[in-house]
Design an enzyme around this catalytic site. Structure first.
Site, PDB file in Angstrom:
ATOM      1  N   HIS A 253      -2.403   7.745   6.851  1.00 33.44           N
ATOM      2  CA  HIS A 253      -1.429   8.618   6.171  1.00 33.44           C
ATOM      3  C   HIS A 253      -2.104   9.898   5.657  1.00 33.44           C
ATOM      4  CE1 HIS A 253       2.372   6.494   6.125  1.00 33.44           C
ATOM      5  NE2 HIS A 253       1.833   5.381   5.655  1.00 33.44           N
TER       6      HIS A 253
ATOM      7  N   HIS B 113      -4.312   1.663   7.740  1.00 28.87           N
ATOM      8  CA  HIS B 113      -2.946   2.212   7.749  1.00 28.87           C
ATOM      9  C   HIS B 113      -2.817   3.340   6.719  1.00 28.87           C
ATOM     10  CE1 HIS B 113       1.596   1.638   7.875  1.00 28.87           C
ATOM     11  NE2 HIS B 113       1.428   2.360   6.775  1.00 28.87           N
ATOM     12  N   GLU B 114      -3.310   3.072   5.499  1.00 27.94           N
ATOM     13  CA  GLU B 114      -3.161   4.071   4.433  1.00 27.94           C
ATOM     14  C   GLU B 114      -4.023   5.297   4.683  1.00 27.94           C
ATOM     15  OE1 GLU B 114      -0.728   3.739   2.636  1.00 27.94           O
ATOM     16  OE2 GLU B 114      -0.402   1.599   2.955  1.00 27.94           O
TER      17      GLU B 114
ATOM     18  N   GLN C  56       3.096  10.014   1.033  1.00 27.99           N
ATOM     19  CA  GLN C  56       4.384   9.317   1.158  1.00 27.99           C
ATOM     20  C   GLN C  56       5.329   9.619   0.000  1.00 27.99           C
ATOM     21  OE1 GLN C  56       2.427   5.291   2.086  1.00 27.99           O
ATOM     22  NE2 GLN C  56       4.411   5.175   3.116  1.00 27.99           N
TER      23      GLN C  56
ATOM     24  N   CYS D 146       5.945  -0.003   7.221  1.00 26.45           N
ATOM     25  CA  CYS D 146       5.580   1.134   6.381  1.00 26.45           C
ATOM     26  C   CYS D 146       6.778   1.475   5.500  1.00 26.45           C
ATOM     27  CB  CYS D 146       5.216   2.322   7.269  1.00 26.45           C
ATOM     28  SG  CYS D 146       4.771   3.804   6.359  1.00 26.45           S
ATOM     29  N   LEU D 147       6.516   1.749   4.229  1.00 23.29           N
ATOM     30  CA  LEU D 147       7.609   2.105   3.322  1.00 23.29           C
ATOM     31  C   LEU D 147       8.310   3.381   3.763  1.00 23.29           C
ATOM     32  CD1 LEU D 147       5.993   1.207  -0.127  1.00 23.29           C
ATOM     33  CD2 LEU D 147       7.694  -0.100   1.158  1.00 23.29           C
TER      34      LEU D 147
ATOM     35  N   GLY E 239       0.839  -1.197   0.000  1.00 22.62           N
ATOM     36  CA  GLY E 239       0.000   0.000   0.000  1.00 22.62           C
ATOM     37  C   GLY E 239       0.868   1.238   0.000  1.00 22.62           C
TER      38      GLY E 239
HETATM   39 NI    NI Z   1       2.685   3.505   5.620  1.00 17.71          NI
END
Ligand code: NI
Length: 160
Positions: free
Chosen positions: A134, A130-131, A51, A88-89, A46
């Site tokens: 963000h 989670h997304e 991000q 998380c990226l 995701g």
């Molecule tokens: Ni994330």
């Protein structure tokens, strides 16, 4: 294919609230394509637009079933609870335990600006929560129970 730079923890943009998308322009379509490319390249499941430094309410997800685009998403209902490992990226190499709803019902617009609803369980429910965080300027590290720890070879990594 174009890859964008993924912002990492400490970058102020990850703490900012993203803005609604009014229309899907060619520019937005390109952005979404780039988000998928960037997510797949990083082996993530995701990615949210903030991000990659874009404060728009756009999320892409692929937990293995099918690629999803969520524009202006909203959570309508949640139920149940799951506690599990999350990554998380924007927080490379780390994971932590987070409790999320087990089931989520959400609405969003697709790439053609058609509204749809999605019902999700398990990993997909976790990923949506989670997304969407963000988009509110929230990174999962604020919700971790206990310590963040390093990804080990044995650990199952879920990067969002
Ligand atoms: Ni994330």
């Amino acid at each position: 294919m174009a890859l964008r730079n993924i912002r990492v923890l400490g970058d102020e943009i990850l703490t900012k609230k993203a803005k609604e998308v009014k229309a899907v322009t060619p520019h937005i379509k390109e952005l979404v394509d780039d988000m998928f490319d960037t997510m797949y390249e990083a082996n993530g499941v995701g990615l949210a637009a903030p991000q990659i430094g874009v404060l728009k309410r756009i999320v892409v997800i692929d937990c293995g079933d099918q690629p999803l685009v969520l524009i202006n998403p909203q959570i309508l209902e949640t139920s149940g609870e799951q506690t599990g490992q999350e990554g998380c990226l924007s927080v490379p190499g780390k994971v932590g335990e987070v409790t999320r709803p087990l089931h989520v019902k959400a609405s969003a617009f697709d790439i053609d600006m058609n509204e749809y609803t999605i019902e999700a369980d398990d990993l997909l429910a976790r990923c949506i929560c989670h997304e969407l965080d963000h988009l509110e300027g929230v990174v999962y590290v604020d919700k971790v129970e206990g310590e963040l720890y390093d990804v080990s070879d044995e650990a199952e990594e879920i990067d969002e």
